[in-house]
Design a protein around this motif. Structure first.
Motif, PDB file in Angstrom:
ATOM      1  N   ASP A   1      -8.347   5.567   5.284  1.00 32.88           N
ATOM      2  CA  ASP A   1      -8.123   5.741   6.715  1.00 32.88           C
ATOM      3  C   ASP A   1      -6.738   6.358   6.933  1.00 32.88           C
ATOM      4  OD1 ASP A   1      -7.908   5.593   9.434  1.00 32.88           O
ATOM      5  OD2 ASP A   1      -8.577   3.511   9.588  1.00 32.88           O
TER       6      ASP A   1
ATOM      7  N   THR B   1      -7.536  -5.877   6.540  1.00 31.85           N
ATOM      8  CA  THR B   1      -7.172  -4.602   7.163  1.00 31.85           C
ATOM      9  C   THR B   1      -8.093  -3.519   6.605  1.00 31.85           C
ATOM     10  OG1 THR B   1      -4.870  -5.276   7.407  1.00 31.85           O
ATOM     11  CG2 THR B   1      -5.344  -2.921   7.532  1.00 31.85           C
TER      12      THR B   1
ATOM     13  N   LEU C   1       0.834  -1.205   0.000  1.00 31.74           N
ATOM     14  CA  LEU C   1       0.000   0.000   0.000  1.00 31.74           C
ATOM     15  C   LEU C   1       0.863   1.247   0.000  1.00 31.74           C
ATOM     16  CD1 LEU C   1      -2.785  -1.033   2.565  1.00 31.74           C
ATOM     17  CD2 LEU C   1      -2.899  -1.081   0.076  1.00 31.74           C
TER      18      LEU C   1
ATOM     19  N   ILE D   1      -3.763   4.205   7.427  1.00 29.74           N
ATOM     20  CA  ILE D   1      -3.165   3.484   6.305  1.00 29.74           C
ATOM     21  C   ILE D   1      -2.191   4.381   5.548  1.00 29.74           C
ATOM     22  CG2 ILE D   1      -3.660   2.274   4.124  1.00 29.74           C
ATOM     23  CD1 ILE D   1      -4.496   0.781   6.674  1.00 29.74           C
ATOM     24  N   SER D   2      -2.586   5.621   5.328  1.00 24.55           N
ATOM     25  CA  SER D   2      -1.706   6.557   4.605  1.00 24.55           C
ATOM     26  C   SER D   2      -2.024   7.965   5.057  1.00 24.55           C
ATOM     27  CB  SER D   2      -1.915   6.423   3.089  1.00 24.55           C
ATOM     28  OG  SER D   2      -1.177   7.413   2.403  1.00 24.55           O
TER      29      SER D   2
ATOM     30  N   ILE E   1      -9.215  -0.354   5.107  1.00 22.85           N
ATOM     31  CA  ILE E   1      -8.527   0.611   4.269  1.00 22.85           C
ATOM     32  C   ILE E   1      -9.248   1.945   4.274  1.00 22.85           C
ATOM     33  CG2 ILE E   1      -7.760   1.136   1.916  1.00 22.85           C
ATOM     34  CD1 ILE E   1      -6.186  -1.041   3.337  1.00 22.85           C
TER      35      ILE E   1
END
Length: 545
Positions: free
Chosen positions: A116, A194, A82, A119-120, A196
């Motif tokens: 989210d 997970t 990701l 996540i990044s 995302i």
């Protein structure tokens, strides 16, 4: 009240009233039940139609979001990492699919794919809006990192799907930055279990409202939406868009019942409603005032009652006329019976009917004819002189009494005269020639009196005494008749060969004078005096011969 016509009419009217009352009550009950059933069916049909339209609309939104969610999940499944660049490429591919799906879905106000922050922190996702209907344009996204994503009360379009892990319809809320009330459908996106981010569509609140506003029944029937907790989400007669979640109104008591058809009161108006659940968890309610539901069948019942009353009046009038026609011969028979009871037999009853009344009428007519003949025969026996066949003393007394009754009546007094006759020498003829010759002598005298006074009643009032009551033409021509009687008597005597064939009769005629005669007996007394004067003068005349 005791007449056959009255009894028949009352019996028939009672039968008609009872029959029509029963028929009307059954009709009213059937119409009321049918009206209630039809109204419930109409409510349910409208509710089902509205439910299908709304669910179809909500389903189109769900399908669009599911299409994007499926693509995003599959596209993420092909990624090994990701990294920001890889994630950006994923965003671009998903954005192309989302744009096509959103354009084909009616009423889409915004669509988005948010990542989210866990996540990044560089790839945030995208957010497109179409506020004026001119087309979708990219809008600056909300910085989710500024919010506690564990708190589901904020950023509900993101935090609620994240916390539940399930696709979800959210109740109306005010969009971030746009300050527009919307309803959204959101699905969480996962990569290798997970979380995302979230893909979702926000639909315009007014698009849903238009669907609800099209549901109408009668003059004041309408539809509205509420959630499972009873909070009104949309109401055509309430502007809930300006209210905060805490201020949103609740449905009236009773509307959260599990029954399909509900009766409740709102603002003092009794209403009937039907509800169906929607696919997004809301409840669609269709409601109408009970007065309008009842109005149609009540008008029909009122029309039936009016027609029933009119028909009843018509039937009563026809019954009265029909029974009057039936009982008319009976009434005529009754009047005839009364007249017969009074001694009047001069009636003729005619009927061509072949029913019982016609047979009875003809039988009574025949009976009266026979009775009249029988009474006449009896009168002839009772009031006729056996020797001369003229009226006897009893008939004379009755006739004088009738004259007396006329004198006592008010108004003009009757015109009449009494003539009394006495036969001369009857005893001499009986003694010298026998009673059979005396009888011949009396018959000749009677025949002479009857031949002269043809239009008057002649009575034999004693052995050799007769009387005449002069009325009408005989009264007007009395002087001429007296002269004719004397001439005829003289002529008979002149041609008679034996004494018993002669007719020597003394006569006295007295006219009723209201100034001197108080009773008929006064007239008879004067006639008797005149008769004896005539008898003496005639005796003196014969002796002088």
């Amino acid at each position: 009240m005791n007449s056959i016509r009255t009894k028949t009419t009352l019996l028939t009217v009672c039968a008609i009233v009872i029959s029509m009352t029963i028929a009307t009550l059954l009709s009213v009950t059937a119409i009321r039940n049918l009206g209630n059933s039809n109204s419930e069916e109409m409510l349910l049909l409208l509710c089902e139609t509205g439910e299908k339209n709304l669910d179809s609309y909500f389903d189109s939104v769900e399908q669009s979001v599911e299409l994007v969610s499926t693509f995003a999940q599959e596209d993420l499944g092909r990624l090994d990492s990701l990294e920001p660049a890889v994630l950006e490429a994923h965003m671009q591919r998903t954005e192309e699919i989302f744009e096509k799906a959103a354009r084909k879905t009616n009423g889409v106000l915004t669509y988005y794919y948010r990542i989210d922050p866990a996540i990044s922190d560089t790839v945030k996702g995208f957010w497109y809006t179409d506020l004026d209907g001119s087309g979708f344009a990219e809008h600056e996204v909300t910085d989710i990192s500024l919010y506690d994503t564990a708190d589901t009360s904020s950023l509900v379009w993101f935090t609620v799907p994240k916390s539940t892990g399930e696709p979800i319809w959210l109740p109306p809320y005010i969009t971030d930055n746009l300050n527009v009330r919307v309803i959204s459908y959101n699905e969480p996106i996962y990569w290798r279990d997970t979380f995302i981010g979230v893909v979702g569509i926000e639909i315009d609140y007014t698009t849903m409202a238009e669907q609800v506003d099209h549901i109408k029944l009668y003059d004041n029937g309408y539809a509205f939406l509420n959630d499972a907790a009873g909070t009104i989400i949309y109401h055509p007669r309430m502007d809930v868009t300006v209210l905060s979640p805490e201020e949103m109104p609740k449905v009236p008591k009773g509307l959260l019942s599990d029954d399909a058809f509900i009766r409740y009161s709102f603002d003092g108006v009794e209403k009937q409603a039907v509800w169906l659940p929607l696919s997004n968890g809301m409840r669609l309610n269709v409601t109408v005032p009970v007065s309008e539901v009842n109005g149609n069948w009540q008008q029909l019942i009122a029309a039936i009652l009016i027609v029933s009353v009119v028909l009843l009046i018509v039937f009563v009038l026809l019954t009265m006329r029909f029974t009057g026609h039936i009982t008319k011969p009976l009434r005529e028979l009754t009047e005839v019976a009364k007249e017969v009871n009074r001694g009047n037999y001069d009636f003729e009853l005619a009927s061509d009917a072949s029913d019982e009344v016609g047979i009875l009428t003809r039988a009574v007519d025949q009976l009266i004819r026979h009775l009249k003949v029988y009474i006449t025969d009896l009168n002839n026996l009772a009031y006729a002189d056996a020797l001369t066949s003229v009226h006897n003393k009893g008939a004379y007394d009755i006739s004088l009494q009738k004259l007396e009754n006329e004198l006592t009546m008010p108004g003009d007094k009757p015109e009449f005269a009494l003539g009394l006759f006495d036969c001369d020498d009857l005893k001499v003829i009986n003694d010298r020639f026998g009673h059979d010759k005396g009888d011949l002598y009396l018959k000749s005298a009677s025949a002479l009196i009857c031949s002269v006074f043809q239009h008057s009643a002649v009575f034999r009032t004693g052995g050799d005494e007769f009387a005449v009551i002069l009325r009408g033409d005989d009264f007007k021509n009395r002087e001429e008749l007296v002269r004719l009687f004397e001439e005829t008597s003289a002529e008979i005597c002149a041609f008679a060969e034996t004494e018993w064939e002669q007719v020597r009769v003394a006569m006295g005629v007295a006219v009723y004078d209201p100034f001197i005669d108080r009773t008929v007996e006064d007239v008879a007394r004067r006639a008797d005096q005149l008769m004896y004067e005539n008898k003496r003068s005639r005796k003196v005349g014969r002796e002088s011969e």
